[in-house]
Design an enzyme around this catalytic site. Sequence first.
Site, PDB file in Angstrom:
ATOM      1  N   ASP A  58       0.730  -1.231  -0.157  1.00 22.04           N
ATOM      2  CA  ASP A  58       0.037   0.014   0.142  1.00 22.04           C
ATOM      3  C   ASP A  58       0.843   1.171  -0.132  1.00 22.04           C
ATOM      4  O   ASP A  58       1.744   1.363   0.830  1.00 22.04           O
ATOM      5  CB  ASP A  58      -0.869  -0.070   1.230  1.00 22.04           C
ATOM      6  CG  ASP A  58      -2.018   1.119   1.292  1.00 22.04           C
ATOM      7  OD1 ASP A  58      -1.840   2.022   0.849  1.00 22.04           O
ATOM      8  OD2 ASP A  58      -2.852   0.878   1.767  1.00 22.04           O
ATOM      9  N   SER A 124     -10.060  12.709 -13.935  1.00 19.01           N
ATOM     10  CA  SER A 124     -11.355  12.287 -14.604  1.00 19.01           C
ATOM     11  C   SER A 124     -12.169  13.422 -14.949  1.00 19.01           C
ATOM     12  O   SER A 124     -12.149  14.662 -14.483  1.00 19.01           O
ATOM     13  CB  SER A 124     -12.033  11.647 -13.149  1.00 19.01           C
ATOM     14  OG  SER A 124     -13.356  11.324 -13.417  1.00 19.01           O
ATOM     15  N   TYR A 149     -15.620  10.818  -5.044  1.00 19.34           N
ATOM     16  CA  TYR A 149     -14.447  10.221  -5.743  1.00 19.34           C
ATOM     17  C   TYR A 149     -14.146  11.547  -6.755  1.00 19.34           C
ATOM     18  O   TYR A 149     -12.840  11.680  -6.896  1.00 19.34           O
ATOM     19  CB  TYR A 149     -15.180   9.253  -6.675  1.00 19.34           C
ATOM     20  CG  TYR A 149     -14.261   9.089  -8.179  1.00 19.34           C
ATOM     21  CD1 TYR A 149     -13.224   8.395  -7.897  1.00 19.34           C
ATOM     22  CD2 TYR A 149     -14.764   9.491  -9.385  1.00 19.34           C
ATOM     23  CE1 TYR A 149     -12.210   8.191  -9.107  1.00 19.34           C
ATOM     24  CE2 TYR A 149     -14.052   9.352 -10.446  1.00 19.34           C
ATOM     25  CZ  TYR A 149     -12.565   8.735 -10.397  1.00 19.34           C
ATOM     26  OH  TYR A 149     -11.847   8.550 -11.537  1.00 19.34           O
ATOM     27  N   LYS A 153     -10.260  13.581  -6.876  1.00 16.75           N
ATOM     28  CA  LYS A 153      -9.625  13.765  -8.406  1.00 16.75           C
ATOM     29  C   LYS A 153      -9.459  15.435  -8.484  1.00 16.75           C
ATOM     30  O   LYS A 153      -8.321  15.933  -8.886  1.00 16.75           O
ATOM     31  CB  LYS A 153     -10.330  13.414  -9.311  1.00 16.75           C
ATOM     32  CG  LYS A 153     -10.345  11.975  -9.416  1.00 16.75           C
ATOM     33  CD  LYS A 153      -8.773  11.361  -9.670  1.00 16.75           C
ATOM     34  CE  LYS A 153      -9.015   9.842  -9.847  1.00 16.75           C
ATOM     35  NZ  LYS A 153      -7.627   9.306  -9.953  1.00 16.75           N
ATOM     36  N   TYR A 176      -9.985  11.727 -18.006  1.00 20.75           N
ATOM     37  CA  TYR A 176     -10.389  10.582 -18.488  1.00 20.75           C
ATOM     38  C   TYR A 176     -12.033  10.698 -18.669  1.00 20.75           C
ATOM     39  O   TYR A 176     -12.639  11.184 -17.598  1.00 20.75           O
ATOM     40  CB  TYR A 176     -10.343   9.401 -17.912  1.00 20.75           C
ATOM     41  CG  TYR A 176      -8.964   8.709 -17.668  1.00 20.75           C
ATOM     42  CD1 TYR A 176      -7.913   9.523 -17.946  1.00 20.75           C
ATOM     43  CD2 TYR A 176      -8.745   7.806 -16.421  1.00 20.75           C
ATOM     44  CE1 TYR A 176      -6.599   8.999 -17.689  1.00 20.75           C
ATOM     45  CE2 TYR A 176      -7.545   7.387 -16.194  1.00 20.75           C
ATOM     46  CZ  TYR A 176      -6.472   7.913 -16.655  1.00 20.75           C
ATOM     47  OH  TYR A 176      -5.213   7.498 -16.159  1.00 20.75           O
ATOM     48  N   ASN A 197     -19.330  -1.814  -9.791  1.00 21.57           N
ATOM     49  CA  ASN A 197     -19.693  -0.542  -9.452  1.00 21.57           C
ATOM     50  C   ASN A 197     -19.787   0.139 -10.750  1.00 21.57           C
ATOM     51  O   ASN A 197     -20.235   1.159 -10.821  1.00 21.57           O
ATOM     52  CB  ASN A 197     -18.739   0.129  -8.519  1.00 21.57           C
ATOM     53  CG  ASN A 197     -18.869  -0.155  -7.008  1.00 21.57           C
ATOM     54  OD1 ASN A 197     -19.680  -0.008  -6.563  1.00 21.57           O
ATOM     55  ND2 ASN A 197     -17.839  -1.063  -6.620  1.00 21.57           N
ATOM     56  N   ASN A 198     -19.105  -0.547 -11.764  1.00 23.42           N
ATOM     57  CA  ASN A 198     -19.182   0.111 -13.144  1.00 23.42           C
ATOM     58  C   ASN A 198     -19.976  -0.197 -13.901  1.00 23.42           C
ATOM     59  O   ASN A 198     -20.327  -1.613 -14.128  1.00 23.42           O
ATOM     60  CB  ASN A 198     -17.595   0.573 -13.642  1.00 23.42           C
ATOM     61  CG  ASN A 198     -16.926   1.226 -12.890  1.00 23.42           C
ATOM     62  OD1 ASN A 198     -17.235   2.143 -12.271  1.00 23.42           O
ATOM     63  ND2 ASN A 198     -15.524   0.901 -13.132  1.00 23.42           N
ATOM     64  N   ARG A 230     -22.741   9.164 -21.419  1.00 24.72           N
ATOM     65  CA  ARG A 230     -21.203   9.200 -20.931  1.00 24.72           C
ATOM     66  C   ARG A 230     -20.615   8.971 -22.512  1.00 24.72           C
ATOM     67  O   ARG A 230     -21.028   8.649 -23.297  1.00 24.72           O
ATOM     68  CB  ARG A 230     -20.898   8.163 -20.115  1.00 24.72           C
ATOM     69  CG  ARG A 230     -21.611   8.431 -18.736  1.00 24.72           C
ATOM     70  CD  ARG A 230     -21.330   9.541 -18.209  1.00 24.72           C
ATOM     71  NE  ARG A 230     -21.565   9.525 -16.607  1.00 24.72           N
ATOM     72  CZ  ARG A 230     -22.726  10.035 -16.391  1.00 24.72           C
ATOM     73  NH1 ARG A 230     -23.395  10.588 -17.379  1.00 24.72           N
ATOM     74  NH2 ARG A 230     -23.123  10.360 -15.111  1.00 24.72           N
TER      75      ARG A 230
END
Length: 340
Positions: A58, A124, A149, A153, A176, A197-198, A230
């Site tokens: 980590d 993002s 999230y 970013k 992105y 989750n996506n 999207r």
Amino acid sequence: MAILVTGGLGYIGSHTVVELINNNYEVIIVDDLSHSEKFILHNIEEITGKRPIFYPFDLKRKELLNQVFDAHSIEGCINFAAFKAVGESQVKPIDYYENNLFSLINILQEFKERNISNFIFSSSCTVYGQADEMPINEDTPLKMPESVYGKTKQMGEEILADFAKGYNKKISLLRYFNPIGAHDSALLGELPIGIPNNLVPYVMQTAAGVREKLSVWGDDYPTSDGTAVRDYIHITDLAKAHVAALKKLMNNQSADSVIDIFNLGTGRGSSVLELVKAFETANNVEVPYQICERREGDITIAYANADKAEKELSWKAETSLEQSLKTVWEWQKYLQSRSN
């Protein structure tokens, strides 16, 4: 020259590692395997013929990160080490702030102390929030993101801008849009741990019978069919953009700080239901779905103007939505073969 790739066994990271190796870079991966698996390392070697150096820890463990920098002459970093699920970030905000920002700061401390430059940040389109106009270009005003999230970013970008100016560093912020697809070899792809989750991994698993139905989060958006829109970019196209951005940074001989910002997308928006139908058509399968309430943190519509990347990086997304979704299905078949 050695490039550190954090989160290098993850979805975007692993594809970028392949492109780096194909362009003759030495790659050092640090990944804690929280959202990836070690067999990806073997698959990278199978694709490229080279096995990257790998450290499983980590990045919040500063002492181990310090040892990696001691052991290698690192000349740049591409940082993918971040949690990335919009919905999950809303219910685990502290986890997201801690993981996504502390790990970034630890890497930058090493860059500062060792006088290293050339840092690429996995950002993002969420930093734009719900933009007022489409398509979104790099001059579109940033808004407070809808999700935790997205906030991490945006904070990461601010940290890096201050870092570049304060220590005279070269930074590239790559914003992105929505990465999808898998490597043409079917040996790399998005590997959700537990319930996806996506959108696309959930579509993939539903088509394969792993999930009963796809949950479509909201059908009352002001779009053509009521579902969110999207910009879906193929993962290999996205990976190639990282190599182009790295070369641009490393070829810049200016003594001044550099902050490059690039949108990475196709310039075309597709709704959730359009993507589902495209998946069904591309792969001749059925994807049962149900409409659910909107998900907190989601925006209505986002697609890119990527003209700047085409002009300055000589890069452009080339893979169609349908071809991207074909590679997803081949990846699912590969995963099923591994489990048999």
